[in-house]
Design a protein around this motif. Sequence first.
Motif, PDB file in Angstrom:
ATOM      1  N   UNK A 255     -23.768  20.102 -23.534  1.00 60.55           N
ATOM      2  CA  UNK A 255     -23.533  21.167 -23.279  1.00 60.55           C
ATOM      3  C   UNK A 255     -24.145  22.816 -24.098  1.00 60.55           C
ATOM      4  N   UNK A 278     -16.111   9.236 -15.892  1.00 56.72           N
ATOM      5  CA  UNK A 278     -16.232  10.440 -16.556  1.00 56.72           C
ATOM      6  C   UNK A 278     -17.573  11.265 -16.707  1.00 56.72           C
ATOM      7  N   UNK A 282     -17.750  15.152 -15.918  1.00 58.21           N
ATOM      8  CA  UNK A 282     -17.619  16.424 -16.592  1.00 58.21           C
ATOM      9  C   UNK A 282     -18.781  17.431 -16.387  1.00 58.21           C
TER      10      UNK A 282
ATOM     11  N   UNK B 124     -11.365  13.595 -20.437  1.00 52.13           N
ATOM     12  CA  UNK B 124     -10.912  14.869 -19.394  1.00 52.13           C
ATOM     13  C   UNK B 124     -10.965  15.757 -19.385  1.00 52.13           C
ATOM     14  N   UNK B 125     -11.430  16.866 -19.055  1.00 51.88           N
ATOM     15  CA  UNK B 125     -12.577  18.089 -19.228  1.00 51.88           C
ATOM     16  C   UNK B 125     -10.846  19.565 -17.571  1.00 51.88           C
ATOM     17  N   UNK B 126     -11.901  20.374 -18.841  1.00 50.09           N
ATOM     18  CA  UNK B 126     -11.132  21.391 -17.295  1.00 50.09           C
ATOM     19  C   UNK B 126     -12.337  22.382 -17.191  1.00 50.09           C
ATOM     20  N   UNK B 127     -12.042  22.900 -16.278  1.00 50.42           N
ATOM     21  CA  UNK B 127     -14.157  23.716 -15.634  1.00 50.42           C
ATOM     22  C   UNK B 127     -13.005  25.417 -15.693  1.00 50.42           C
ATOM     23  N   UNK B 214     -11.344  22.972 -23.523  1.00 54.25           N
ATOM     24  CA  UNK B 214     -12.277  23.825 -22.896  1.00 54.25           C
ATOM     25  C   UNK B 214     -13.877  23.974 -24.025  1.00 54.25           C
TER      26      UNK B 214
END
Lengths: 429, 290
Positions: A255, A278, A282, B124-127, B214
């Motif tokens: 990232x 996963x 992501x 787990x992640x968010x967009x 985030x």
Amino acid sequence: MIGQKPSIERGFRRLSLMVVLWLLLVAPFASAQTPNGEPITIGFSMPLTGGLAVNGTSGLLGMQIWAEDQNQKGGLLGRPVKLVYYDDQTNPALVPGIYTKLIEVDKVDLVVSAYGTNVTAPALPVIIQHNKTFMGLFAMDVNEEFRYPKYFSMLPVGPDPRAAISEGFFEIVKANKDKLGLKTIALGVDDGEATRNTADGARANIKKAGLQIVYDKTYPPTTTDYSPIIRAIQATNPDVVFFASYPPDSVGLIRAMHEIGLNTKICCGTMTGPQSTSIKTSLGPMLNGIITFDFWLPAPALRFPGVMEFLDRYQKQAAGKGVDPLGYYLAPWAYADLQVLGQAVEGAKSLDQDKIADYIRNHTFKTVIGDVEFGEKGEWRKARLMTVQFQNIAGTSVDDFRDGKGEIVIWPEQYKAGDPILPYSSIKH
Amino acid sequence: MVSVDLLINAIVAGILLGGFYAAVTVGITISFGMLDIANIAQPAFILLGSYASYIITYYVHVDPILVGVLMLPVFYVIGMAVYRLYYYSFELRGEQSIQGLAFFFGLLFVAEVSLVLIFGVDYRFVEAPYIGPSLHAGIVDLPLRMLIPCLVSLIMIALLQLYLSRSFIGRAILAVSQDGLALQLMAASPTRIKQIAFGISVATCSLAGTFLIIIQPIEPSIGRDYIGRIFAICVLGGMTSFPGMVAAALLIGIVESITATFYGPSWAPAVAFGFLLITLAVRPAGLAGR
């Protein structure tokens, strides 16, 4: 007498029919007798929580499927098989205690390692003290110092593991050295046992490739923001960037690379993490251009007997469990790990640890990840690694990565599916 | 020679990181600093906030920060309920020191295991549109993934500071942190005020958790990484002061970032905690302690 002939014929016919029926219905199950007696217990710790759990849970499911299969086939030595395992929380400090309990309290018959170097190395002193045969699962060169003769590694890195894991990456570097004018390299290394070992091997390969190291630092795996690391690397303007990273830090690094716009020609060495579904989903297109290692992909040349059937069952069981839904990275290897142990127990016809170790040392094993043969230090006799590049990934769904899509094998020649897209900075993410 | 570009970017990255640290520490400043409740389960509440954002944004495609804001009342109620349980089980009997600590330890593990059972251990992640892009202002890079949580965090803390200094309940919370008995003599119930304050401290976890998911993908045990850091920032800030806590969070962020940039990332936590020790040696009450 005349009247008896038809009855004899009828008798033969009936007998023939019974034989045919027995052959059709009973014979296929004759070898799969129901196991009975005290179960043979196989003990291990597994990272079911913490940083390595993303793969540890996948490995556990692979092992559980093996136990199901083995019990259906009649168990081991006619006895059922039972797995005894504890969560090591990805905490190496917990591992010696777990193995002491497994051996001294639970009295397990056989022991295998957890997934990963950092939680396998601390188990070895306990195993050596109890003189057990020990299968390591994805543990990088942990027997280098111990030289324990009853250790065997399920990791296809061959007799020189530290260098082998990055060999393909540096083959790509060497092949493009003149074309891209590659002279300098930066190394960012997670401060853990596995990644430090990997970095040792990378430094040897860097020497062979004739590159100058301009940045070589470790970082703690609990880092929150990786942008200072990427900026410090960028400030050295390296032609090649090499990371030896574990899953959580791989995500942070990728990232930060993307946000800062890392400008380099070849990236990223031996990142662990992008192999897990996963993490793939992501990061999605951010993975494009990244070169790293992998051990197995569903490429035609790597579809060994039984592996796709195993994965089909794995994927059905993994659905909805929060476990890696595809299972390409670790699950087949965890299954094969126990296949080797199971075949050795059956071959040695004993639970004697010396006999099992002798059998493993002297035989080739047919497994779902192909033929396995062990050599010096218990490592694979020959390395069988792949270097892959993520290419043309457009989305972030599981289907974007199904059947190895988006992950192109670029080395070795034997499994090659495409050429690397270089330089890294020219690729749109 | 130190590059000016690199130095400025390191400071900016430190400020952005510090803003996030402030968001995860503000709840501890209230519960530990003001109420003297060593809520070591705070990281579990933060993770609960992360998973709440994850699950809601998974089913309803809304902005994760909006989810964090909308979930504030829910977390407030959870916080009040937890305090009630803690009060009747321990505080009322004067057993809050060791048993209370064990209670929050237990809560931390129960929450972690519950998250494992519900969500598994996969990351787990968010967009969100601000995860990925950066603003480039001259020589400075501002990753929106860090910038937006930092700004929202500072706004949240400023509003809380206003609430504490201007509202009746806010002042009562400050009073209970100084002398609960005196507050009782003035006909206010310290228990009720503490319950509200603890509710607020847990409510901040809704937003802090959203910021966490985030910034990085989460798994149930990731909160443990922050326990030491958030208590250190709270102590460095002076325990009860929001401005002191924000200054401490920014300082720790900047020290970590500069160390990681110029001396090696492995030294960053050691230098940050060394800085904490030196500051406490010189100023035992912390930056803004009285």
